[in-house]
Design a protein around this motif. Structure first.
Motif, PDB file in Angstrom:
ATOM      1  N   ARG A  28      38.542   7.635  48.582  1.00 19.42           N
ATOM      2  CA  ARG A  28      38.562   6.225  48.989  1.00 19.42           C
ATOM      3  C   ARG A  28      39.179   6.051  50.371  1.00 19.42           C
ATOM      4  O   ARG A  28      38.694   5.249  51.184  1.00 19.42           O
ATOM      5  CB  ARG A  28      39.314   5.382  47.963  1.00 19.42           C
ATOM      6  N   LEU A  29      40.260   6.783  50.632  1.00 11.69           N
ATOM      7  CA  LEU A  29      40.895   6.654  51.942  1.00 11.69           C
ATOM      8  C   LEU A  29      40.001   7.223  53.034  1.00 11.69           C
ATOM      9  O   LEU A  29      39.876   6.624  54.106  1.00 11.69           O
ATOM     10  CB  LEU A  29      42.262   7.344  51.951  1.00 11.69           C
ATOM     11  N   ASN A  30      39.349   8.333  52.769  1.00 12.19           N
ATOM     12  CA  ASN A  30      38.424   8.890  53.762  1.00 12.19           C
ATOM     13  C   ASN A  30      37.310   7.902  54.083  1.00 12.19           C
ATOM     14  O   ASN A  30      36.923   7.746  55.240  1.00 12.19           O
ATOM     15  CB  ASN A  30      37.852  10.226  53.294  1.00 12.19           C
ATOM     16  N   ALA A  31      36.804   7.224  53.065  1.00 11.78           N
ATOM     17  CA  ALA A  31      35.756   6.225  53.285  1.00 11.78           C
ATOM     18  C   ALA A  31      36.287   5.065  54.131  1.00 11.78           C
ATOM     19  O   ALA A  31      35.595   4.578  55.029  1.00 11.78           O
ATOM     20  CB  ALA A  31      35.218   5.712  51.954  1.00 11.78           C
ATOM     21  N   ALA A  32      37.520   4.644  53.865  1.00  9.50           N
ATOM     22  CA  ALA A  32      38.103   3.530  54.620  1.00  9.50           C
ATOM     23  C   ALA A  32      38.388   3.917  56.070  1.00  9.50           C
ATOM     24  O   ALA A  32      38.260   3.092  56.974  1.00  9.50           O
ATOM     25  CB  ALA A  32      39.395   3.061  53.941  1.00  9.50           C
ATOM     26  N   LEU A  33      38.761   5.178  56.297  1.00 15.73           N
ATOM     27  CA  LEU A  33      39.110   5.634  57.640  1.00 15.73           C
ATOM     28  C   LEU A  33      37.911   6.093  58.457  1.00 15.73           C
ATOM     29  O   LEU A  33      38.005   6.232  59.680  1.00 15.73           O
ATOM     30  CB  LEU A  33      40.126   6.782  57.553  1.00 15.73           C
ATOM     31  N   GLN A  34      36.782   6.316  57.809  1.00  9.88           N
ATOM     32  CA  GLN A  34      35.598   6.856  58.482  1.00  9.88           C
ATOM     33  C   GLN A  34      35.185   6.036  59.706  1.00  9.88           C
ATOM     34  O   GLN A  34      34.868   6.620  60.743  1.00  9.88           O
ATOM     35  CB  GLN A  34      34.459   6.990  57.466  1.00  9.88           C
ATOM     36  N   ALA A  79      45.417   2.554  60.195  1.00  9.83           N
ATOM     37  CA  ALA A  79      45.275   3.541  59.117  1.00  9.83           C
ATOM     38  C   ALA A  79      46.263   3.242  57.990  1.00  9.83           C
ATOM     39  O   ALA A  79      45.930   3.393  56.803  1.00  9.83           O
ATOM     40  CB  ALA A  79      45.485   4.953  59.654  1.00  9.83           C
ATOM     41  N   GLN A  80      47.452   2.790  58.353  1.00 13.05           N
ATOM     42  CA  GLN A  80      48.457   2.459  57.342  1.00 13.05           C
ATOM     43  C   GLN A  80      48.003   1.270  56.490  1.00 13.05           C
ATOM     44  O   GLN A  80      48.229   1.244  55.288  1.00 13.05           O
ATOM     45  CB  GLN A  80      49.796   2.168  57.999  1.00 13.05           C
ATOM     46  N   GLN A  81      47.342   0.312  57.109  1.00 12.93           N
ATOM     47  CA  GLN A  81      46.805  -0.816  56.332  1.00 12.93           C
ATOM     48  C   GLN A  81      45.769  -0.325  55.324  1.00 12.93           C
ATOM     49  O   GLN A  81      45.762  -0.753  54.169  1.00 12.93           O
ATOM     50  CB  GLN A  81      46.201  -1.867  57.261  1.00 12.93           C
ATOM     51  N   HIS A  82      44.890   0.576  55.760  1.00  9.80           N
ATOM     52  CA  HIS A  82      43.902   1.150  54.848  1.00  9.80           C
ATOM     53  C   HIS A  82      44.599   1.947  53.739  1.00  9.80           C
ATOM     54  O   HIS A  82      44.211   1.863  52.574  1.00  9.80           O
ATOM     55  CB  HIS A  82      42.933   2.066  55.602  1.00  9.80           C
ATOM     56  N   THR A  83      45.621   2.702  54.114  1.00  8.45           N
ATOM     57  CA  THR A  83      46.353   3.516  53.140  1.00  8.45           C
ATOM     58  C   THR A  83      46.993   2.632  52.079  1.00  8.45           C
ATOM     59  O   THR A  83      46.911   2.919  50.881  1.00  8.45           O
ATOM     60  CB  THR A  83      47.423   4.367  53.856  1.00  8.45           C
ATOM     61  N   ARG A  84      47.622   1.558  52.509  1.00 16.68           N
ATOM     62  CA  ARG A  84      48.255   0.637  51.544  1.00 16.68           C
ATOM     63  C   ARG A  84      47.215  -0.004  50.626  1.00 16.68           C
ATOM     64  O   ARG A  84      47.440  -0.136  49.421  1.00 16.68           O
ATOM     65  CB  ARG A  84      49.040  -0.443  52.283  1.00 16.68           C
ATOM     66  N   ARG A  85      46.086  -0.413  51.206  1.00 20.95           N
ATOM     67  CA  ARG A  85      45.045  -1.039  50.397  1.00 20.95           C
ATOM     68  C   ARG A  85      44.514  -0.065  49.343  1.00 20.95           C
ATOM     69  O   ARG A  85      44.352  -0.410  48.174  1.00 20.95           O
ATOM     70  CB  ARG A  85      43.911  -1.555  51.288  1.00 20.95           C
ATOM     71  N   VAL A  86      44.251   1.165  49.761  1.00 26.04           N
ATOM     72  CA  VAL A  86      43.740   2.175  48.830  1.00 26.04           C
ATOM     73  C   VAL A  86      44.786   2.482  47.770  1.00 26.04           C
ATOM     74  O   VAL A  86      44.463   2.563  46.580  1.00 26.04           O
ATOM     75  CB  VAL A  86      43.300   3.451  49.585  1.00 26.04           C
ATOM     76  N   ALA A  87      46.039   2.637  48.167  1.00 24.22           N
ATOM     77  CA  ALA A  87      47.100   2.928  47.186  1.00 24.22           C
ATOM     78  C   ALA A  87      47.237   1.785  46.185  1.00 24.22           C
ATOM     79  O   ALA A  87      47.369   2.029  44.975  1.00 24.22           O
ATOM     80  CB  ALA A  87      48.418   3.174  47.903  1.00 24.22           C
ATOM     81  N   ASP A  88      47.194   0.544  46.680  1.00 26.96           N
ATOM     82  CA  ASP A  88      47.257  -0.605  45.769  1.00 26.96           C
ATOM     83  C   ASP A  88      46.088  -0.588  44.792  1.00 26.96           C
ATOM     84  O   ASP A  88      46.253  -0.875  43.601  1.00 26.96           O
ATOM     85  CB  ASP A  88      47.258  -1.923  46.549  1.00 26.96           C
ATOM     86  N   ASP A  89      44.917  -0.240  45.296  1.00 26.40           N
ATOM     87  CA  ASP A  89      43.725  -0.183  44.454  1.00 26.40           C
ATOM     88  C   ASP A  89      43.842   0.934  43.408  1.00 26.40           C
ATOM     89  O   ASP A  89      43.579   0.719  42.223  1.00 26.40           O
ATOM     90  CB  ASP A  89      42.488   0.023  45.331  1.00 26.40           C
ATOM     91  N   VAL A  90      44.249   2.113  43.832  1.00 23.06           N
ATOM     92  CA  VAL A  90      44.331   3.258  42.924  1.00 23.06           C
ATOM     93  C   VAL A  90      45.395   3.028  41.856  1.00 23.06           C
ATOM     94  O   VAL A  90      45.190   3.353  40.682  1.00 23.06           O
ATOM     95  CB  VAL A  90      44.615   4.564  43.707  1.00 23.06           C
ATOM     96  N   PHE A  91      46.525   2.435  42.241  1.00 18.76           N
ATOM     97  CA  PHE A  91      47.644   2.277  41.305  1.00 18.76           C
ATOM     98  C   PHE A  91      47.787   0.849  40.778  1.00 18.76           C
ATOM     99  O   PHE A  91      48.854   0.475  40.295  1.00 18.76           O
ATOM    100  CB  PHE A  91      48.946   2.725  41.984  1.00 18.76           C
ATOM    101  N   HIS A  92      46.712   0.064  40.822  1.00 16.05           N
ATOM    102  CA  HIS A  92      46.794  -1.333  40.410  1.00 16.05           C
ATOM    103  C   HIS A  92      47.256  -1.521  38.967  1.00 16.05           C
ATOM    104  O   HIS A  92      47.905  -2.508  38.647  1.00 16.05           O
ATOM    105  CB  HIS A  92      45.454  -2.054  40.628  1.00 16.05           C
ATOM    106  N   ALA A  93      46.970  -0.572  38.092  1.00 22.00           N
ATOM    107  CA  ALA A  93      47.326  -0.701  36.675  1.00 22.00           C
ATOM    108  C   ALA A  93      48.747  -0.224  36.369  1.00 22.00           C
ATOM    109  O   ALA A  93      49.201  -0.310  35.232  1.00 22.00           O
ATOM    110  CB  ALA A  93      46.331   0.073  35.817  1.00 22.00           C
ATOM    111  N   VAL A  94      49.458   0.250  37.384  1.00 18.79           N
ATOM    112  CA  VAL A  94      50.801   0.787  37.184  1.00 18.79           C
ATOM    113  C   VAL A  94      51.805  -0.209  37.752  1.00 18.79           C
ATOM    114  O   VAL A  94      51.718  -0.580  38.927  1.00 18.79           O
ATOM    115  CB  VAL A  94      50.958   2.157  37.891  1.00 18.79           C
ATOM    116  N   ASP A  95      52.766  -0.637  36.916  1.00 19.23           N
ATOM    117  CA  ASP A  95      53.729  -1.620  37.420  1.00 19.23           C
ATOM    118  C   ASP A  95      54.773  -0.956  38.324  1.00 19.23           C
ATOM    119  O   ASP A  95      54.882   0.265  38.399  1.00 19.23           O
ATOM    120  CB  ASP A  95      54.376  -2.416  36.282  1.00 19.23           C
TER     121      ASP A  95
END
Length: 149
Positions: free
Chosen positions: A26-32, A108-124
């Motif tokens: 996902r991050l590679n796709a966002a950074l492409q 890139a950090q904005q993309h990283t945060r967005r991807v991390a939020d997406d990947v870990f959305h189910a974890v409090d």
């Protein structure tokens, strides 16, 4: 009967690998569109955090020298890093982010945060903190200086 500790450890390892693969994809796709990959971003984050030499980057990212040369060359070609000969050792080149590299890293950090939020959305929040603490303990991370022992 409770699960065998070894099997649980294997399952955790497999799950960590799967989460890493999903996040990286996902991050590679966002950074492409920026002509970057997650590895480029990792190198830029470390340079920002004062990991200044190619040798130190190889150690911190546990990668090969040839691959790191390609990463550094890519970032140099994009104008995101500069190379300056070390004043202490003429065989060493000091890497720093350029102004455009700092701008690209913020994006890139904005993309990283967005991807991390997406990947870990189910974890409090508390579970994420516990996961980070546990993984640091597994890696025997020296939190005071950020080095893996």
């Amino acid at each position: 009967m409770s699960e065998d500790r070894a099997q649980i450890s294997i399952d955790v390892g497999v799950l960590l690998n799967q989460v890493h693969s999903v996040a990286t994809e996902r991050l590679n796709a966002a950074l492409q569109p920026m002509n970057l990959t997650s590895r480029h971003a990792a190198v830029m984050f470390l340079i920002r955090d004062r990991v200044e030499t190619q040798r130190d980057l190889v150690v911190r990212l546990n990668t090969d020298k040839t691959g790191m040369v390609r990463m550094i060359d890519d970032l140099d070609r994009l104008g995101y890093i500069s190379r300056t000969p070390s004043t202490n050792d003429r065989r060493v080149t000091i890497l720093t982010l350029t102004a455009s590299g700092q701008v690209a890293l913020r994006e890139a950090q904005q993309h990283t945060r967005r991807v991390a939020d997406d990947v870990f959305h189910a974890v409090d929040h508390d579970d994420l903190l516990a996961m980070r603490t546990t993984l640091r303990r597994v890696l025997r991370l020296d939190v005071s200086n950020g080095n893996i022992l």
